[in-house]
Motif scaffolding. Structure first.
Motif, PDB file in Angstrom:
ATOM      1  N   GLY A 186      21.972  77.512  18.210  1.00 47.56           N
ATOM      2  CA  GLY A 186      21.976  76.432  17.344  1.00 47.56           C
ATOM      3  C   GLY A 186      22.789  75.416  17.852  1.00 47.56           C
ATOM      4  O   GLY A 186      22.731  74.819  18.961  1.00 47.56           O
ATOM      5  N   GLY A 187      23.787  75.015  16.961  1.00 48.54           N
ATOM      6  CA  GLY A 187      24.858  73.979  17.282  1.00 48.54           C
ATOM      7  C   GLY A 187      25.969  74.397  18.094  1.00 48.54           C
ATOM      8  O   GLY A 187      27.003  73.852  18.549  1.00 48.54           O
ATOM      9  N   SER A 188      26.175  75.851  18.312  1.00 48.31           N
ATOM     10  CA  SER A 188      27.237  76.445  18.979  1.00 48.31           C
ATOM     11  C   SER A 188      26.716  77.434  20.087  1.00 48.31           C
ATOM     12  O   SER A 188      25.726  77.460  20.323  1.00 48.31           O
ATOM     13  CB  SER A 188      28.176  77.020  18.078  1.00 48.31           C
ATOM     14  OG  SER A 188      27.476  78.276  17.183  1.00 48.31           O
ATOM     15  N   CYS A 189      27.580  78.275  20.542  1.00 49.05           N
ATOM     16  CA  CYS A 189      27.297  79.310  21.295  1.00 49.05           C
ATOM     17  C   CYS A 189      28.076  80.539  20.981  1.00 49.05           C
ATOM     18  O   CYS A 189      29.163  80.635  20.410  1.00 49.05           O
ATOM     19  CB  CYS A 189      27.742  78.760  23.085  1.00 49.05           C
ATOM     20  SG  CYS A 189      29.341  78.346  23.185  1.00 49.05           S
ATOM     21  N   LEU A 190      27.337  81.666  21.442  1.00 50.08           N
ATOM     22  CA  LEU A 190      27.839  82.892  21.144  1.00 50.08           C
ATOM     23  C   LEU A 190      28.447  83.705  22.501  1.00 50.08           C
ATOM     24  O   LEU A 190      27.527  83.734  23.439  1.00 50.08           O
ATOM     25  CB  LEU A 190      26.960  83.784  20.345  1.00 50.08           C
ATOM     26  CG  LEU A 190      27.271  85.382  20.040  1.00 50.08           C
ATOM     27  CD1 LEU A 190      28.200  85.264  18.913  1.00 50.08           C
ATOM     28  CD2 LEU A 190      26.051  86.068  19.516  1.00 50.08           C
ATOM     29  N   MET A 191      29.609  83.971  22.529  1.00 50.40           N
ATOM     30  CA  MET A 191      30.296  84.823  23.655  1.00 50.40           C
ATOM     31  C   MET A 191      29.690  86.338  23.563  1.00 50.40           C
ATOM     32  O   MET A 191      29.506  86.805  22.576  1.00 50.40           O
ATOM     33  CB  MET A 191      31.568  84.560  23.793  1.00 50.40           C
ATOM     34  CG  MET A 191      32.256  83.211  23.927  1.00 50.40           C
ATOM     35  SD  MET A 191      34.114  83.137  24.064  1.00 50.40           S
ATOM     36  CE  MET A 191      34.445  81.573  24.024  1.00 50.40           C
ATOM     37  N   VAL A 192      29.811  86.691  25.015  1.00 49.29           N
ATOM     38  CA  VAL A 192      29.619  87.989  24.898  1.00 49.29           C
ATOM     39  C   VAL A 192      30.530  89.001  23.981  1.00 49.29           C
ATOM     40  O   VAL A 192      30.130  90.226  23.471  1.00 49.29           O
ATOM     41  CB  VAL A 192      29.478  88.532  26.550  1.00 49.29           C
ATOM     42  CG1 VAL A 192      29.455  89.822  26.686  1.00 49.29           C
ATOM     43  CG2 VAL A 192      28.516  87.925  27.165  1.00 49.29           C
ATOM     44  N   SER A 193      31.671  88.422  23.925  1.00 44.94           N
ATOM     45  CA  SER A 193      32.429  89.259  23.268  1.00 44.94           C
ATOM     46  C   SER A 193      32.565  89.254  21.752  1.00 44.94           C
ATOM     47  O   SER A 193      32.868  90.166  21.081  1.00 44.94           O
ATOM     48  CB  SER A 193      33.848  88.865  23.601  1.00 44.94           C
ATOM     49  OG  SER A 193      34.030  87.415  22.882  1.00 44.94           O
ATOM     50  N   GLY A 194      31.327  88.301  21.003  1.00 43.99           N
ATOM     51  CA  GLY A 194      31.030  88.161  19.908  1.00 43.99           C
ATOM     52  C   GLY A 194      31.818  86.843  18.899  1.00 43.99           C
ATOM     53  O   GLY A 194      31.676  86.580  17.956  1.00 43.99           O
ATOM     54  N   THR A 195      32.737  86.391  19.927  1.00 41.52           N
ATOM     55  CA  THR A 195      33.259  85.372  19.293  1.00 41.52           C
ATOM     56  C   THR A 195      32.321  84.202  19.512  1.00 41.52           C
ATOM     57  O   THR A 195      31.728  83.811  20.592  1.00 41.52           O
ATOM     58  CB  THR A 195      34.569  84.828  20.123  1.00 41.52           C
ATOM     59  OG1 THR A 195      35.483  86.093  19.995  1.00 41.52           O
ATOM     60  CG2 THR A 195      35.285  83.633  19.676  1.00 41.52           C
TER      61      THR A 195
END
Length: 877
Positions: free
Chosen positions: A576-585
């Motif tokens: 979407g308009g952001s990104c999801l880190m592998v850590s879940g953040t």
């Protein structure tokens, strides 16, 4: 030629006591106020370099550990000046990337990080007679670790090694205990009075959050500096928490006439640092971080302006982020800062907070071991042979959770084995003078992209580039190559140091190889000894259009790989308009950033803005999915995932990197056990209402709740938590046969709940006796009892049907609350004591209702009247 006139310092009187303490037990705690000569005179005396006289002692080799590079260089130069020499003769220094020593050096000033490296290579510290840990009150993690290692060395290898813990303000008793009951030697300083002026802001100031400082406070600090220049003589030393705040205040003071404004911090050019420690031609304002709190005197300062803030490390375990954060400075730091104004003459400190707030400040700064990322510490301990750090003599034990997280990181990068012992790879990492994450990135990237390129990118990550370089790591790399600023100069020097570390796979554990291949003898000509030329451009400019097409280009590919290897859990996929880190953040990318549109990012630096639910990307590189898969391979998993989502069971086969889903496809034949767990998850999330609760089932549950409360065992607890805990007893086998939400809705909760009745003891047969569903009233009617309130059941019955009853009904010994109804079924009275109601309350009810319902009997004495369900006419028939 020794400058004896400059050596007449207050600490000189404490030297005999210090020597006696060291002769007796080999360790001492030296407490000396600022300006007494603790940092410069004591090491010279311990080394026997002061010539003839009472202060002269035996010839020794002394190592002095300072917490900061600026302090180490300045102390060495000052001591060399006192001896009439230049740095590298009798006194030298070693900091990361720079070594200035000679064959005749007797006092060497090092940073605590360099001392740790030296101890790991040569635990005996061969040739060293005395180690002085200066400014130990600051409680930096490297200093605490070095002290613990040195105590081990004294106990096991070299009992003759002398150890001095020195500070102006410290927990002397604590350090004395740590050093095995070492004596405390105090030096009385010549203390000049410092007047305190309280100057709180007039306008409200928001408290600091993360790295953010309210601009209102910085504007106020600038105005206080102007006031101090107008009201007092001498130079002004202003304490601010960081480089950004220094730059902002400097900008607001740019119009001062005849006043030089200097900015001093760990990143400042050496020329500026040297200028601060030399007398100025005119008035000066020195804007400094906490690097100016201790060590050498800043000449000419008569006024201190203290903003009251400091920076300390913090780890956000929930988001997998670690960074500095802004906090209120401690009382000890405030005293230390104020003392800068009274080093040479009476002075003044302007404190930018209210006097009433001062007592509420923390007494001392937080020990770094309590709040910092412990990954590097854990590797040091493992290389030392104590992976748990349980045998180290530390003032504060490391938190268990932080150590567990650190060991997990070390295991993931191959620095320790399954038992926590350092591997050969881990030992090599520890000797690079880098955080273990960056060491891993350097070692793993160098064979693939070349030592030069890997070292250059790691150098960028080891000291975050200036904000003006932008948030794109590859672009920042190109800016550093082109740049001629102070940061670019430090970056080139660090890249040279790391290049050698990446290629020298068999570096011997020699004491003269602490810091870098740059190190040279002081007498060598400038430009030799590995100085070399600045690294030329490497890689290529991006050829793709936009972030999405750049992952395969030269600079982007290399920067992305290195950042991904250093921070695999911060690899992030656009969503979407952001990104999801592998850590879940989840993290947001700034508007207008060149990184927007990239499907994958390797995030090197992120923080969380005030009031934001997501982190914010501060520095990252574009990567492709293949790079992400390789760099985070230990975090990759694939398998069946069955869980409750969007109101039903979702069964999928998922390949993921940590929290990031790479590929998903439906799973048709899910494991029944996983399905059952998902259904239980749904019952916990949405409640037991997912199964079918008929009216009879609800009544049964309420009756059981009543009996559990008033009778107790063996009647079961039927609260939601209790039913979830005993789901195996009452919802089986229906639950095992269910596959989706609709199957749960077909389960008869009443039939299932009956399984919890105490059948084994035979008490189940007494259910109707103890908690009857209905009871017979005097009129002969059987009226349902409402157990909705388990404290006291309710019987709702027409008033005329209770005539002649003297006591309220009871169930399981509990009086029933009787709701007496009018002939129309509306509440007329409520009582738990019928006899009292007939005597005191009935007359008022009769007077109110007999005119409204004249066809119904309203006897004067209800206690003796005949109960009835009917009207008067029906009764006459």
């Amino acid at each position: 030629m020794i400058r004896y006139d400059a050596l007449d310092l207050p600490v000189r009187s404490a030297l005999p006591g210090l020597n006696d303490a060291l002769d007796a037990g080999g360790a001492a705690v030296l407490v000396a106020p600022p300006g007494t000569g603790k940092t410069t005179l004591v090491p010279l005396a311990l080394a026997g370099l002061l010539g003839e006289g009472a202060a002269k002692g035996p010839v020794r080799r002394v190592v002095v550990a300072e917490p900061r590079r600026i302090a180490a260089r300045a102390a060495a130069r000052r001591m060399a000046w006192l001896l009439g020499e230049k740095a590298g003769d009798s006194v030298g220094y070693t900091v990361r990337g720079e070594r200035v020593v000679g064959r005749h050096t007797r006092v060497e000033v090092v940073t605590t990080g360099v001392l740790l490296q030296r101890l790991q290579r040569d635990q005996e510290l061969a040739g060293v007679d005395v180690v002085v840990l200066d400014e130990c009150h600051e409680r930096h993690l490297d200093a605490d670790t070095a002290a613990a290692f040195l105590l081990d060395v004294r106990e096991a290898l070299r009992p003759e090694l002398r150890l001095v813990a020195a500070s102006a303000t410290t927990d002397a008793a604590g350090w004395a205990r740590l050093l095995g009951g070492a004596p405390v030697v105090e030096a009385a300083g010549v203390s000049y009075p410092v007047e305190v002026v309280w100057t709180p802001p007039v306008r409200p100031v928001r408290p600091p959050h993360g790295m953010r400082v309210d601009p209102v406070l910085l504007t106020h600090v600038a105005s206080v500096v102007r006031r101090a220049l107008a009201e007092r003589e001498g130079d002004v030393l202003c304490f601010l928490p960081g480089v950004g705040e220094i730059a902002r205040v400097a900008g607001q003071l740019g119009d001062l006439d005849g006043v030089e404004v200097l900015q001093v911090h760990g990143r400042a050019p050496a020329a500026v640092q040297d200028a601060v420690l030399s007398p100025g031609a005119g008035r000066r304002v020195v804007l400094a971080t906490s690097v100016a709190e201790s060590s050498l005197t800043v000449p000419g300062v008569r006024v201190v302006v203290d903003c009251g803030l400091a920076r300390e490390p913090r780890v956000d375990h929930a988001r997998g982020l670690s960074a500095l954060t802004t906090v209120r400075a401690s009382q000890a730091a405030g005293r230390q800062r104020a003392g800068r104004a009274g080093r040479e003459a009476p002075g003044t400190v302007y404190r930018c907070w209210a006097e009433a707030e001062d007592a509420r400040l923390p007494r001392f700064p937080s020990p770094e071991i309590k709040v910092a990322d412990l990954t590097a510490f854990a590797l040091q301990a493992a290389c030392w042979g104590d992976p748990e750090a349980s045998g180290l003599a530390l003032l504060d034990a490391p938190p268990g959770g932080a150590m567990a997280a650190a060991r997990s990181v070390l295991a993931a990068i191959g620095a320790v084995d399954s038992a926590g012992r350092a591997t050969e790879r881990g030992v090599r990492m520890s000797r690079l003078g880098l955080h273990p994450r960056l060491a891993r990135a350097l070692l793993d990237a160098a064979p693939e992209v070349g030592a030069d390129r890997a070292a250059e990118v790691v150098a960028l990550l080891s000291e975050e580039p200036p904000r003006e370089y932008g948030d794109d790591l590859a672009a920042a790399w190109r800016a550093a190559r082109r740049g001629g600023d102070a940061y670019a100069g430090r970056w080139r020097a660090e890249a040279r140091r790391l290049r050698a570390g990446a290629t020298d796979r068999a570096r011997p554990p020699a004491r003269d190889r602490d810091s870098a291949p740059r190190e040279r003898d002081a007498g060598a000509p400038a430009g030799t000894g590995g100085q070399g030329s600045a690294p030329g451009p490497t890689g290529s400019e991006p050829t793709g259009s936009g972030a999405a097409g750049r992952a395969g280009s030269g600079d982007d590919r290399i920067a992305g790989l290195v950042a991904a290897l250093a921070f695999p859990e911060r690899l992030a996929r656009a969503q979407g308009g952001s990104c999801l880190m592998v850590s879940g953040t989840r993290a947001d990318i700034g508007d207008g950033s060149a990184l927007r549109g990239a499907p994958w990012l390797a995030v090197a630096v992120a923080d969380r803005p005030v009031g934001a639910g997501h982190a914010r990307v501060r520095l990252a590189a574009v990567v492709d999915e293949d790079t992400a898969r390789r760099a985070a391979a230990p975090l990759r998993s694939a398998g069946a995932e069955v869980h409750w989502a969007d109101g039903d069971v979702v069964a999928r086969r998922v390949e993921r990197l940590g929290a990031v889903e790479l590929a998903v496809r439906p799973l048709r034949d899910a494991d029944p056990g996983l399905v059952r767990d998902a259904l239980l998850e749904g019952l916990r999330e949405e409640g037991l209402g997912l199964v079918r609760w008929s009216a009879d089932a609800e009544v049964l549950r309420r009756r059981l709740a009543f009996l559990h409360l008033h009778v107790g065992a063996p009647w079961p607890d039927v609260s939601d938590d209790a039913l979830h805990a005993r789901v195996d007893e009452w919802l089986e086998p229906e639950l095992s046969r269910a596959r989706r939400r609709a199957d749960l809705a077909r389960i008869d909760a009443g039939q299932a709940l009956a399984r919890l009745l105490p059948w084994a003891t035979g008490d189940a047969a007494r259910l109707d006796e103890l908690a009857p569903e209905r009871i017979e009233v005097p009129s002969g009617s059987r009226i349902r009892i409402d157990y909705g309130n388990p404290e006291q059941p309710v019987l709702a019955v027409k008033l005329q049907e209770m005539f002649g009853r003297h006591e309220s009904p009871r169930v399981a010994g509990v009086p029933v609350l009787v709701h007496l109804l009018s002939p129309a079924g509306r509440p007329a009275a409520v009582t738990a004591d019928l006899a009292s109601f007939w005597r005191d309350g009935y007359k008022a009810v009769r007077a109110e209702l007999r005119g409204r319902y004249p066809k119904h009997p309203w006897p004067e004495d209800p206690a003796t009247a005949e109960p009835t369900r009917y009207t008067n006419a029906r009764l006459r028939r």
